[in-house]
Design a protein around this motif. Structure first.
Motif, PDB file in Angstrom:
ATOM      1  N   ILE A 109      17.895  20.171 -43.091  1.00 15.99           N
ATOM      2  CA  ILE A 109      18.665  19.579 -41.990  1.00 15.99           C
ATOM      3  C   ILE A 109      17.704  18.761 -41.145  1.00 15.99           C
ATOM      4  O   ILE A 109      16.678  19.268 -40.680  1.00 15.99           O
ATOM      5  CB  ILE A 109      19.370  20.652 -41.138  1.00 15.99           C
ATOM      6  CG1 ILE A 109      20.281  21.513 -42.028  1.00 15.99           C
ATOM      7  CG2 ILE A 109      20.188  19.982 -40.022  1.00 15.99           C
ATOM      8  CD1 ILE A 109      21.012  22.627 -41.271  1.00 15.99           C
ATOM      9  N   ASP A 110      18.038  17.481 -40.993  1.00 22.16           N
ATOM     10  CA  ASP A 110      17.182  16.532 -40.271  1.00 22.16           C
ATOM     11  C   ASP A 110      17.965  15.998 -39.081  1.00 22.16           C
ATOM     12  O   ASP A 110      19.093  15.510 -39.245  1.00 22.16           O
ATOM     13  CB  ASP A 110      16.798  15.386 -41.224  1.00 22.16           C
ATOM     14  CG  ASP A 110      15.718  14.467 -40.647  1.00 22.16           C
ATOM     15  OD1 ASP A 110      15.554  14.412 -39.415  1.00 22.16           O
ATOM     16  OD2 ASP A 110      15.047  13.798 -41.454  1.00 22.16           O
ATOM     17  N   ILE A 111      17.396  16.131 -37.894  1.00 14.96           N
ATOM     18  CA  ILE A 111      18.079  15.645 -36.691  1.00 14.96           C
ATOM     19  C   ILE A 111      17.110  14.829 -35.837  1.00 14.96           C
ATOM     20  O   ILE A 111      15.920  15.156 -35.753  1.00 14.96           O
ATOM     21  CB  ILE A 111      18.680  16.810 -35.860  1.00 14.96           C
ATOM     22  CG1 ILE A 111      19.575  16.269 -34.736  1.00 14.96           C
ATOM     23  CG2 ILE A 111      17.584  17.722 -35.299  1.00 14.96           C
ATOM     24  CD1 ILE A 111      20.502  17.327 -34.149  1.00 14.96           C
ATOM     25  N   THR A 112      17.632  13.773 -35.245  1.00 15.39           N
ATOM     26  CA  THR A 112      16.873  13.011 -34.253  1.00 15.39           C
ATOM     27  C   THR A 112      17.730  12.908 -33.002  1.00 15.39           C
ATOM     28  O   THR A 112      18.845  12.380 -33.055  1.00 15.39           O
ATOM     29  CB  THR A 112      16.533  11.597 -34.767  1.00 15.39           C
ATOM     30  OG1 THR A 112      15.881  11.710 -36.025  1.00 15.39           O
ATOM     31  CG2 THR A 112      15.620  10.877 -33.785  1.00 15.39           C
ATOM     32  N   LEU A 113      17.228  13.446 -31.892  1.00 15.94           N
ATOM     33  CA  LEU A 113      17.965  13.381 -30.628  1.00 15.94           C
ATOM     34  C   LEU A 113      17.250  12.443 -29.663  1.00 15.94           C
ATOM     35  O   LEU A 113      16.022  12.501 -29.521  1.00 15.94           O
ATOM     36  CB  LEU A 113      18.098  14.779 -30.010  1.00 15.94           C
ATOM     37  CG  LEU A 113      19.015  15.747 -30.768  1.00 15.94           C
ATOM     38  CD1 LEU A 113      19.071  17.090 -30.065  1.00 15.94           C
ATOM     39  CD2 LEU A 113      20.419  15.159 -30.940  1.00 15.94           C
ATOM     40  N   GLY A 120      13.289  12.466 -30.472  1.00 18.84           N
ATOM     41  CA  GLY A 120      12.691  13.666 -31.072  1.00 18.84           C
ATOM     42  C   GLY A 120      13.251  13.824 -32.477  1.00 18.84           C
ATOM     43  O   GLY A 120      14.449  14.035 -32.647  1.00 18.84           O
ATOM     44  N   ASP A 121      12.398  13.738 -33.491  1.00 20.24           N
ATOM     45  CA  ASP A 121      12.828  13.683 -34.901  1.00 20.24           C
ATOM     46  C   ASP A 121      12.192  14.859 -35.645  1.00 20.24           C
ATOM     47  O   ASP A 121      10.962  14.974 -35.686  1.00 20.24           O
ATOM     48  CB  ASP A 121      12.372  12.335 -35.481  1.00 20.24           C
ATOM     49  CG  ASP A 121      12.846  12.076 -36.903  1.00 20.24           C
ATOM     50  OD1 ASP A 121      13.605  12.890 -37.446  1.00 20.24           O
ATOM     51  OD2 ASP A 121      12.440  11.025 -37.455  1.00 20.24           O
ATOM     52  N   THR A 122      13.018  15.716 -36.234  1.00 21.67           N
ATOM     53  CA  THR A 122      12.469  16.902 -36.914  1.00 21.67           C
ATOM     54  C   THR A 122      13.423  17.389 -37.989  1.00 21.67           C
ATOM     55  O   THR A 122      14.633  17.182 -37.894  1.00 21.67           O
ATOM     56  CB  THR A 122      12.172  18.030 -35.898  1.00 21.67           C
ATOM     57  OG1 THR A 122      11.592  19.164 -36.572  1.00 21.67           O
ATOM     58  CG2 THR A 122      13.426  18.483 -35.160  1.00 21.67           C
ATOM     59  N   SER A 123      12.863  18.011 -39.025  1.00 17.79           N
ATOM     60  CA  SER A 123      13.710  18.624 -40.056  1.00 17.79           C
ATOM     61  C   SER A 123      13.058  19.887 -40.587  1.00 17.79           C
ATOM     62  O   SER A 123      11.835  20.068 -40.482  1.00 17.79           O
ATOM     63  CB  SER A 123      13.990  17.637 -41.195  1.00 17.79           C
ATOM     64  OG  SER A 123      12.935  17.613 -42.134  1.00 17.79           O
ATOM     65  N   ILE A 216       5.370  13.201 -39.281  1.00 19.69           N
ATOM     66  CA  ILE A 216       4.887  13.501 -40.634  1.00 19.69           C
ATOM     67  C   ILE A 216       6.024  14.263 -41.286  1.00 19.69           C
ATOM     68  O   ILE A 216       6.528  15.234 -40.712  1.00 19.69           O
ATOM     69  CB  ILE A 216       3.589  14.336 -40.626  1.00 19.69           C
ATOM     70  CG1 ILE A 216       2.535  13.703 -39.707  1.00 19.69           C
ATOM     71  CG2 ILE A 216       3.045  14.487 -42.044  1.00 19.69           C
ATOM     72  CD1 ILE A 216       1.240  14.518 -39.593  1.00 19.69           C
ATOM     73  N   GLU A 217       6.491  13.815 -42.443  1.00 20.20           N
ATOM     74  CA  GLU A 217       7.705  14.394 -43.033  1.00 20.20           C
ATOM     75  C   GLU A 217       7.675  14.403 -44.559  1.00 20.20           C
ATOM     76  O   GLU A 217       8.476  13.758 -45.220  1.00 20.20           O
ATOM     77  CB  GLU A 217       8.943  13.650 -42.529  1.00 20.20           C
ATOM     78  CG  GLU A 217       8.860  12.127 -42.535  1.00 20.20           C
ATOM     79  CD  GLU A 217      10.115  11.481 -41.937  1.00 20.20           C
ATOM     80  OE1 GLU A 217      11.206  11.691 -42.501  1.00 20.20           O
ATOM     81  OE2 GLU A 217      10.003  10.778 -40.923  1.00 20.20           O
ATOM     82  N   PRO A 218       6.710  15.133 -45.136  1.00 26.16           N
ATOM     83  CA  PRO A 218       6.549  15.123 -46.588  1.00 26.16           C
ATOM     84  C   PRO A 218       7.783  15.619 -47.337  1.00 26.16           C
ATOM     85  O   PRO A 218       8.419  16.585 -46.920  1.00 26.16           O
ATOM     86  CB  PRO A 218       5.365  16.076 -46.819  1.00 26.16           C
ATOM     87  CG  PRO A 218       5.310  16.938 -45.596  1.00 26.16           C
ATOM     88  CD  PRO A 218       5.775  16.053 -44.476  1.00 26.16           C
ATOM     89  N   CYS A 247       9.984  18.895 -44.752  1.00 27.43           N
ATOM     90  CA  CYS A 247       9.985  19.334 -43.359  1.00 27.43           C
ATOM     91  C   CYS A 247       9.301  18.267 -42.533  1.00 27.43           C
ATOM     92  O   CYS A 247       8.498  17.490 -43.048  1.00 27.43           O
ATOM     93  CB  CYS A 247       9.330  20.698 -43.208  1.00 27.43           C
ATOM     94  SG  CYS A 247       7.663  20.807 -43.861  1.00 27.43           S
ATOM     95  N   GLU A 248       9.667  18.196 -41.266  1.00 22.67           N
ATOM     96  CA  GLU A 248       9.229  17.075 -40.417  1.00 22.67           C
ATOM     97  C   GLU A 248       8.946  17.518 -38.989  1.00 22.67           C
ATOM     98  O   GLU A 248       9.747  18.221 -38.383  1.00 22.67           O
ATOM     99  CB  GLU A 248      10.343  16.011 -40.392  1.00 22.67           C
ATOM    100  CG  GLU A 248      10.077  14.861 -39.420  1.00 22.67           C
ATOM    101  CD  GLU A 248      11.164  13.778 -39.448  1.00 22.67           C
ATOM    102  OE1 GLU A 248      12.312  14.098 -39.802  1.00 22.67           O
ATOM    103  OE2 GLU A 248      10.837  12.626 -39.102  1.00 22.67           O
ATOM    104  N   HIS A 249       7.806  17.055 -38.470  1.00 20.60           N
ATOM    105  CA  HIS A 249       7.487  17.196 -37.054  1.00 20.60           C
ATOM    106  C   HIS A 249       7.250  15.823 -36.449  1.00 20.60           C
ATOM    107  O   HIS A 249       6.764  14.911 -37.128  1.00 20.60           O
ATOM    108  CB  HIS A 249       6.203  18.010 -36.861  1.00 20.60           C
ATOM    109  CG  HIS A 249       6.409  19.489 -36.717  1.00 20.60           C
ATOM    110  ND1 HIS A 249       7.398  20.044 -35.928  1.00 20.60           N
ATOM    111  CD2 HIS A 249       5.718  20.546 -37.235  1.00 20.60           C
ATOM    112  CE1 HIS A 249       7.309  21.364 -35.966  1.00 20.60           C
ATOM    113  NE2 HIS A 249       6.308  21.704 -36.756  1.00 20.60           N
TER     114      HIS A 249
HETATM  115 CO    CO Z   1      14.016  12.953 -39.488  1.00 19.93          CO
END
Ligand code: CO
Ligand code: MF3
Ligand code: CO
Length: 276
Positions: A109-113, A120-123, A216-218, A247-249
């Motif tokens: 699940i990838d979300i950007t708010l 803020g972009d993370t998965s 970074i989102e390998p 996964c992404e930070h």
């Molecule tokens: Co993302």
């Protein structure tokens, strides 16, 4: 050749120019990153067998609305949803739908708010019920590859050191690194300079400097690296149909290392560890 420029509010993405952010940018990214992470924490309780990804998407939309945030993917280049949900052999950009999740699925699940203009972009990966040992191993290797990238994300190193850290570990663990999608600068823009390749040679690419903000989102596959995009124009899948994980930070480069903006306050960034 790259140059670096102080980030300015009206800046458009300019190839070769990497924005350097000050305290205002870091403060903005802390808030946006924390809220995006909180949204993914909420998904942890919901991502169960029988639940649809469309239901998770609605939940993300409501969460954003309740917190004065805007999902960046909503109406982004024709994308119509608040999250991407990428199941099993889907590499990224999976579109939420009404099909229930089933036991054994692995879902990114990838979300950007967007909060006060900052992205803020993370998965994360979500195991649905009990999953296979090979799925578990792929997820672990994906998290560890990101952890190794974060270790080398510091001034003096280059973007190539990040890619090399991911690639060398991923390949030693007999997984492959997807080449078609990259990490990216972000801030007031969703996708900015620099591109962060998840593979590469140590010492190549732009030098990392304090004030750079990027993801970074390998994406790692159990089989071969190659992907194709389905007819919907979004869903990217592995060509050989093997499992893929990501996964992404979102991070900022500091004087001596990096600050992670999208850490889970509940320690749920790696849901596999959390459930042990
Ligand atoms: Co993302
Ligand atoms: N959040 C994704 C990223 O990590 C981008 C998704 S764009 C979408 O960059 F339109 F597919 F949602
Ligand atoms: Co991203």
């Amino acid at each position: 050749m790259v140059t670096y420029a102080s980030a300015n509010p009206n800046q458009k993405r300019t190839p070769g120019i990497i924005p350097l952010h000050g305290e205002e940018g870091f403060e903005g990214m802390r808030k946006a990153g924390a809220l995006a992470a909180q949204a993914l924490d909420l998904m942890y309780e919901q991502a169960k067998p029988g639940v649809t990804t469309a239901a998770l998407d609605r939940l993300a939309f409501e969460f954003a609305k309740d917190n004065n945030a805007v999902p960046a993917t909503l109406n982004y280049r024709g994308y119509r949803h608040s999250i991407c949900t990428s199941i099993n052999h889907v590499v990224c950009h999976g579109i939420p739908n009404e099909k229930p999740l089933k036991e054994g699925d692995i879902v990114n699940i990838d979300i950007t708010l967007i909060v006060d203009g900052w992205h803020g972009d993370t998965s994360r990966m979500y195991p649905i019920g009990a999953i296979s040992r090979k799925a578990e191993r792929l997820i672990e290797v994906t998290y560890e590859s990101l952890a190794r990238a974060l270790e080398v994300a510091k001034p003096g190193n280059t973007t190539g050191d990040i890619g090399a850290a991911i690639q060398s570990y991923a390949e030693a663990e007999r997984t492959s690194v997807v080449r078609d999608f990259v990490g990216h600068g972000l801030g007031r823009l969703f996708h900015d300079e620099p591109n962060i390749l998840h593979f590469g040679t140590p010492g190549s690419g732009p030098e990392l400097k304090p004030g750079m903000i990027f993801t970074i989102e390998p994406m790692l596959n159990l089989g071969r690296q190659h992907v194709k995009v389905l007819a919907d124009g979004w869903t990217a899948v592995t060509r050989d149909r093997t499992l893929s994980a990501q996964c992404e930070h979102s991070i900022g480069i500091t004087e001596h290392g990096c600050e992670i903006f999208t850490q889970s306050a509940k320690g749920l960034f790696n849901p596999l560890e959390a459930s042990r």
